[in-house]
Design an enzyme around this catalytic site. Sequence first.
Site, PDB file in Angstrom:
ATOM      1  N   GLY A  57       0.778  -1.239   0.000  1.00 25.17           N
ATOM      2  CA  GLY A  57       0.000   0.000   0.000  1.00 25.17           C
ATOM      3  C   GLY A  57       0.810   1.291   0.000  1.00 25.17           C
ATOM      4  O   GLY A  57       0.386   2.293  -0.575  1.00 25.17           O
ATOM      5  N   ASP A 112       0.742   3.524   4.298  1.00 22.99           N
ATOM      6  CA  ASP A 112      -0.372   4.227   3.673  1.00 22.99           C
ATOM      7  C   ASP A 112      -1.445   4.532   4.709  1.00 22.99           C
ATOM      8  O   ASP A 112      -1.969   5.632   4.765  1.00 22.99           O
ATOM      9  CB  ASP A 112      -0.953   3.429   2.493  1.00 22.99           C
ATOM     10  CG  ASP A 112      -1.250   1.985   2.852  1.00 22.99           C
ATOM     11  OD1 ASP A 112      -0.706   1.500   3.857  1.00 22.99           O
ATOM     12  OD2 ASP A 112      -2.033   1.333   2.137  1.00 22.99           O
ATOM     13  N   ASP A 115      -4.677   1.592  10.926  1.00 21.14           N
ATOM     14  CA  ASP A 115      -6.079   1.337  11.248  1.00 21.14           C
ATOM     15  C   ASP A 115      -6.155   0.771  12.669  1.00 21.14           C
ATOM     16  O   ASP A 115      -6.126   1.530  13.647  1.00 21.14           O
ATOM     17  CB  ASP A 115      -6.601   0.364  10.184  1.00 21.14           C
ATOM     18  CG  ASP A 115      -8.088   0.130  10.247  1.00 21.14           C
ATOM     19  OD1 ASP A 115      -8.836   1.084  10.493  1.00 21.14           O
ATOM     20  OD2 ASP A 115      -8.526  -1.025  10.042  1.00 21.14           O
ATOM     21  N   PHE A 165     -14.326   2.763   4.247  1.00 24.17           N
ATOM     22  CA  PHE A 165     -13.274   1.976   3.591  1.00 24.17           C
ATOM     23  C   PHE A 165     -12.704   2.806   2.453  1.00 24.17           C
ATOM     24  O   PHE A 165     -13.409   3.173   1.510  1.00 24.17           O
ATOM     25  CB  PHE A 165     -13.863   0.667   3.061  1.00 24.17           C
ATOM     26  CG  PHE A 165     -12.809  -0.335   2.672  1.00 24.17           C
ATOM     27  CD1 PHE A 165     -12.456  -1.357   3.536  1.00 24.17           C
ATOM     28  CD2 PHE A 165     -12.151  -0.238   1.449  1.00 24.17           C
ATOM     29  CE1 PHE A 165     -11.469  -2.278   3.183  1.00 24.17           C
ATOM     30  CE2 PHE A 165     -11.167  -1.147   1.092  1.00 24.17           C
ATOM     31  CZ  PHE A 165     -10.827  -2.172   1.962  1.00 24.17           C
ATOM     32  N   VAL A 166     -11.432   3.111   2.534  1.00 16.37           N
ATOM     33  CA  VAL A 166     -10.848   4.009   1.540  1.00 16.37           C
ATOM     34  C   VAL A 166      -9.966   3.247   0.557  1.00 16.37           C
ATOM     35  O   VAL A 166      -9.308   2.270   0.903  1.00 16.37           O
ATOM     36  CB  VAL A 166     -10.050   5.166   2.197  1.00 16.37           C
ATOM     37  CG1 VAL A 166     -10.993   6.107   2.924  1.00 16.37           C
ATOM     38  CG2 VAL A 166      -8.980   4.650   3.144  1.00 16.37           C
TER      39      VAL A 166
HETATM   40  C1  PRP Z   1      -2.780  -2.204   5.229  1.00 15.21           C
HETATM   41  C2  PRP Z   1      -1.836  -1.032   5.455  1.00 15.21           C
HETATM   42  C3  PRP Z   1      -1.184  -1.369   6.760  1.00 15.21           C
HETATM   43  C4  PRP Z   1      -2.236  -2.161   7.487  1.00 15.21           C
HETATM   44  C5  PRP Z   1      -2.891  -1.286   8.504  1.00 15.21           C
HETATM   45  O1  PRP Z   1      -2.082  -3.244   4.645  1.00 15.21           O
HETATM   46  O2  PRP Z   1      -0.911  -0.915   4.419  1.00 15.21           O
HETATM   47  O3  PRP Z   1      -0.001  -2.119   6.605  1.00 15.21           O
HETATM   48  O4  PRP Z   1      -3.221  -2.571   6.516  1.00 15.21           O
HETATM   49  O5  PRP Z   1      -3.885  -1.986   9.178  1.00 15.21           O
HETATM   50  P1  PRP Z   1      -3.828  -2.222  10.738  1.00 15.21           P
HETATM   51  O6  PRP Z   1      -3.489  -0.922  11.391  1.00 15.21           O
HETATM   52  O7  PRP Z   1      -5.231  -2.684  11.064  1.00 15.21           O
HETATM   53  O8  PRP Z   1      -2.814  -3.288  11.028  1.00 15.21           O
HETATM   54  P2  PRP Z   1      -2.780  -4.479   3.947  1.00 15.21           P
HETATM   55  O9  PRP Z   1      -2.738  -5.657   4.873  1.00 15.21           O
HETATM   56  O10 PRP Z   1      -4.125  -4.083   3.448  1.00 15.21           O
HETATM   57  O11 PRP Z   1      -1.806  -4.808   2.760  1.00 15.21           O
HETATM   58  P3  PRP Z   1      -1.366  -3.881   1.524  1.00 15.21           P
HETATM   59  O12 PRP Z   1      -0.420  -2.835   2.053  1.00 15.21           O
HETATM   60  O13 PRP Z   1      -0.694  -4.845   0.603  1.00 15.21           O
HETATM   61  O14 PRP Z   1      -2.606  -3.280   0.933  1.00 15.21           O
END
Ligand code: PRP
Length: 192
Positions: A57, A112, A115, A165-166
């Site tokens: 991300g 990115d 959450d 959800f963004v």
């Molecule tokens: C997203 C983002 C963070 C994580 C945050 O990654 O890039 O690493 O989720 O979420 P959290 O605070 O609940 O742990 P994702 O797992 O969607 O993978 P990506 O970066 O490949 O989209």
Amino acid sequence: MSNVAPRDCVSRVLFSQDAIHARVEELGRTIAKDYGSGNVGRDEHKRPIILICVLRGAFMLLADLARQIPIQIQYDFICVSSYGNGTSPGAVRFVKDLDLPIRGRDVIIVEDIVDTGHTLDYLLRVFSARQPASIRVCALIDKPARRAVSVNVDYAGFTLESDEFVIGYGMDYAELYRNLPYIGVLDPTAVQ
Ligand code: PRP
């Protein structure tokens, strides 16, 4: 679903391309000021800061942010995967670790979105154990209301209080829409 054009999946644009560009520019300036002034960095040899990009991300933010930091930097990439379930929510594992050693270095984790905070909490614990001189966090989107574990974002692009959800600017739904140049709210009716 895969036939739906990206723009049909966005119910509302939250942050335009221009707004993101302006904010990333500000973040870059702030980071350069902090580390360039020596107030934040603790690397005794004053080596360049290392930006750690959390794939996938954060790749777009890293690419833009790196070009907005007018002091010497290095960067590296990691990839993590969540495999949390009922008994271990938020469990995280490395798919790709760092290539650069970070002991004694000033590092900034570039995300990115933060959450629940589980991913960042894991990364902070793993990287802190490697004894960097300092460790900070930059995230384009911070969702503090969603935290399950307490983690702090030092350089936040935008704070989102809502639980929408963004997608876009690196963020996906089912691996799609990362290439949107803006950040928008996913239209749930478009992906059913
Ligand atoms: C997203 C983002 C963070 C994580 C945050 O990654 O890039 O690493 O989720 O979420 P959290 O605070 O609940 O742990 P994702 O797992 O969607 O993978 P990506 O970066 O490949 O989209």
